[in-house]
Scaffold this active site. Sequence first.
Site, PDB file in Angstrom:
ATOM      1  N   CYS A   2       4.905  -9.214  -0.006  1.00 25.39           N
ATOM      2  CA  CYS A   2       4.465 -10.602   0.196  1.00 25.39           C
ATOM      3  C   CYS A   2       5.953 -11.215  -0.049  1.00 25.39           C
ATOM      4  CB  CYS A   2       3.775 -11.261  -0.895  1.00 25.39           C
ATOM      5  SG  CYS A   2       2.068 -10.462  -0.944  1.00 25.39           S
ATOM      6  N   ARG A  27       8.032  -9.882   5.397  1.00 25.91           N
ATOM      7  CA  ARG A  27       7.456  -9.194   4.157  1.00 25.91           C
ATOM      8  C   ARG A  27       6.049  -9.226   3.967  1.00 25.91           C
ATOM      9  NH1 ARG A  27      11.600  -9.388   0.190  1.00 25.91           N
ATOM     10  NH2 ARG A  27      10.065  -9.093  -1.494  1.00 25.91           N
ATOM     11  N   TRP A  74       1.189  -9.866   2.324  1.00 23.95           N
ATOM     12  CA  TRP A  74       0.719  -8.398   2.704  1.00 23.95           C
ATOM     13  C   TRP A  74      -0.133  -7.789   1.602  1.00 23.95           C
ATOM     14  CZ3 TRP A  74       1.010  -3.332   0.830  1.00 23.95           C
ATOM     15  CH2 TRP A  74       0.832  -2.472   1.998  1.00 23.95           C
ATOM     16  N   ASN A 100       4.417 -12.311  -5.685  1.00 25.12           N
ATOM     17  CA  ASN A 100       4.730 -10.962  -4.869  1.00 25.12           C
ATOM     18  C   ASN A 100       4.617 -10.138  -5.902  1.00 25.12           C
ATOM     19  OD1 ASN A 100       8.147  -9.931  -4.031  1.00 25.12           O
ATOM     20  ND2 ASN A 100       6.120  -9.148  -3.564  1.00 25.12           N
ATOM     21  N   GLY A 101       4.177  -8.654  -5.374  1.00 23.25           N
ATOM     22  CA  GLY A 101       4.083  -7.732  -6.520  1.00 23.25           C
ATOM     23  C   GLY A 101       2.581  -7.419  -6.910  1.00 23.25           C
ATOM     24  N   GLU A 470      10.987  10.623  13.666  1.00 21.17           N
ATOM     25  CA  GLU A 470      11.139   9.249  13.879  1.00 21.17           C
ATOM     26  C   GLU A 470      10.219   8.770  15.222  1.00 21.17           C
ATOM     27  OE1 GLU A 470      11.853   6.740  12.489  1.00 21.17           O
ATOM     28  OE2 GLU A 470      12.601   5.131  13.762  1.00 21.17           O
ATOM     29  N   LYS A 474       7.339   5.865  15.220  1.00 22.68           N
ATOM     30  CA  LYS A 474       7.384   4.652  16.254  1.00 22.68           C
ATOM     31  C   LYS A 474       5.970   4.514  16.891  1.00 22.68           C
ATOM     32  CE  LYS A 474      10.151   2.522  14.480  1.00 22.68           C
ATOM     33  NZ  LYS A 474      11.024   3.191  13.790  1.00 22.68           N
ATOM     34  N   GLU A 477       3.251   3.520  14.751  1.00 22.79           N
ATOM     35  CA  GLU A 477       3.573   2.047  14.392  1.00 22.79           C
ATOM     36  C   GLU A 477       3.189   1.054  15.139  1.00 22.79           C
ATOM     37  OE1 GLU A 477       7.446   1.999  12.978  1.00 22.79           O
ATOM     38  OE2 GLU A 477       7.219   0.337  11.562  1.00 22.79           O
ATOM     39  N   HIS A 493       2.469  27.948  12.657  1.00 25.13           N
ATOM     40  CA  HIS A 493       2.006  28.011  11.273  1.00 25.13           C
ATOM     41  C   HIS A 493       0.778  27.143  10.965  1.00 25.13           C
ATOM     42  CE1 HIS A 493       5.315  30.853  10.804  1.00 25.13           C
ATOM     43  NE2 HIS A 493       6.226  29.712  11.054  1.00 25.13           N
ATOM     44  N   LYS A 592       7.736  -5.656   6.997  1.00 27.36           N
ATOM     45  CA  LYS A 592       9.032  -5.033   7.160  1.00 27.36           C
ATOM     46  C   LYS A 592       9.773  -4.468   5.973  1.00 27.36           C
ATOM     47  CE  LYS A 592      13.016  -5.153  10.020  1.00 27.36           C
ATOM     48  NZ  LYS A 592      12.728  -3.791  10.651  1.00 27.36           N
TER      49      LYS A 592
HETATM   50  C1  F6R Z   1       9.498   2.103  10.568  1.00 26.13           C
HETATM   51  C2  F6R Z   1       9.930   1.354   9.180  1.00 26.13           C
HETATM   52  C3  F6R Z   1       9.969   1.790   7.899  1.00 26.13           C
HETATM   53  C4  F6R Z   1      10.987   1.725   7.098  1.00 26.13           C
HETATM   54  C5  F6R Z   1      10.711   1.862   5.602  1.00 26.13           C
HETATM   55  C6  F6R Z   1      11.970   1.933   4.672  1.00 26.13           C
HETATM   56  O1  F6R Z   1       9.792   1.462  11.369  1.00 26.13           O
HETATM   57  O2  F6R Z   1      10.874   0.289   9.391  1.00 26.13           O
HETATM   58  O3  F6R Z   1       9.272   3.293   7.695  1.00 26.13           O
HETATM   59  O4  F6R Z   1      12.200   2.512   7.428  1.00 26.13           O
HETATM   60  O5  F6R Z   1       9.856   1.115   5.025  1.00 26.13           O
HETATM   61  O6  F6R Z   1      12.689   0.721   4.783  1.00 26.13           O
HETATM   62  P1  F6R Z   1      13.989   0.166   4.338  1.00 26.13           P
HETATM   63  O7  F6R Z   1      14.970   0.909   5.095  1.00 26.13           O
HETATM   64  O8  F6R Z   1      14.150  -1.132   4.143  1.00 26.13           O
HETATM   65  O9  F6R Z   1      14.238   0.731   2.894  1.00 26.13           O
END
Ligand code: F6R
Length: 597
Positions: A2, A27, A74, A100-101, A470, A474, A477, A493, A592
Amino acid sequence: MCGITGYVGYRQADKILFECLKKLEYRGYDSCGIALVTKNGLSIFKDQSRVGDLEKKYVKTKTKATAGIGHTRWATCGEPNATNAHPHSDCSKNIATVHNGTIDNYLELKKALTKKGHKFKTETDTEVFPHLVEEYMKDTDAETAFKKAFAELKGSFAIATVIGGEDKIYIGRINCPLVIGVMDGEYIIASDSTTLLKYTNRFIYLQDGDMGVISKDKVTLFRNGKTVKPKIVSVENKYDDTELHGYPHYMLKEIHEQPRIISSTIDDIEQLTLLINQINKDLGGIKMIRTLSCGSSYYSSLILRYLAPQLLGIPTFAELGSEYCSLTVAPKGSLAIAISQSGETADTIKAAKEAKAYGYKVLAITNVSDSQLSRLSDYTWITKAGPEISVAATKTVMSQAAWMYAFVLANPSLRTLQKKASISSFRKVPELMKQLLEQNDETIEVAKYLKDFEDIIYISRGITYPIALEGALKMKEIAYIHSEGYAAGELKHGPFALLSEDIPVVALVSHDKDYSSLVTNLREIKTRKAPLIVITDEKDIMLENLAEKTIVLPKCDATYVPLLHLVEVQLLAYYTAVERNNPIDFPRNLAKTVTVE
Ligand code: F6R
């Protein structure tokens, strides 16, 4: 998680709160709301909507309040709906809180308050706080009530509270960020300082456990029961390019910024050598590396796990921030590298703090210079990705991946000849990446093919394996297709049991030392009838025979092919999500910055 904000001063608070909330949506964006202080009480506006939509609805009921708080959510405790949207208020509706938290002991507090007659309307942990303040205010003034209520909370939180008729904000934090922006005759608070850069570059950073009261002409700060003088820190006011520049989505724009990021990483190699020299001096030589990170940042860190032992002879262990448990004291020469684009990820910060406690020196690799991570670390390296808006990280991941290469190249122990040859190949990467970004037809064709599948497997071997992880992340996500990344050798395996015509396998192939083993795995997959999509740095007859569809990357020095694979898996997820009409930049259920454990 948040985002929280607040304003007290002489300007109209609503406009400023909405502006800050839009910046804080990274956030979380499950719901949002504001509480404005009026002469006789509070006006609260909230909904399960994005900030821009709430603002449009709100215009009709404009007030002239000069103090207020705001929140973008969030959901952690309670469903994401309008009732659970912050701010939350007490029984009298005269005290409102944004938070927040997590408040770990909220159920006990709620039970005790309910016994005393308080009525609760939401499922949130936050709601206990205004009721607690209300309870204490029966016997004491607002400031003392806030302090007493704050002292009762257990967990990790940043809190801001307003009370009807008082142009003041009561604040406090433990383990979640909160910063006060300082102006003349006005103050503004937020979960991060970047949100406030439009207004000021002078900040007061709250320490864990700090509480405060802010009015338009002063901040009173309390630490360990005493009043302390707030320390104002001036930061560099960075250019904040958050325009779309004609791109349909931030994600695509950010993917296209990556050649520039590689170039600037290469330009910084000498600077990085100075930092490594300093660390070597402090540690008596780097003898062991432990990386700490989460999500995509963890996948970037895996690149170093391959490069550093092989090229520098330094044993390197990659740890997930959320699973980190170093039970032993750091051996001499141990360096922990904490990688986090936001510098605010709770799991990474906790792991970094623990590593420090065990005697590791901590180097932070982050995109945000005054983040919590950078402030707690012994050394900080700021990646030059610039602000990333899309929730799915792309250019910040590239900046981290490129840093892993730069770390090896900047290391004095790498032989000069090897270094020279490798830097000159690295310099060619931005141009090759531009070529790749211009050739989208094959990617779009594959995206159209993949869009109707429910499961996808990504595989690779060696240093390209992290890129398979990765790529799968993506795809999950933003395209919402279940995808898993595997080391190609691991498929037999267990996961082989899943292979059928219904599960395509995306194979990232580089013509390097792992090529033959990978081709053997592809043959095994083909035999089990799974459709094979091959992304490769070079077409050859073997791959042509095996692949249903092929995407060919521009030809590049084998060492750096993973960086081109990284761009390609981002593009593939992007175009698949476009085909599925998904909200690219703000995927469901995500935020994010992940500030909860
Ligand atoms: C995926 C993504 C997340 C971040 C993860 C760590 O697209 O953005 O998996 O990589 O939440 O975030 P940071 O790098 O801010 O610690």
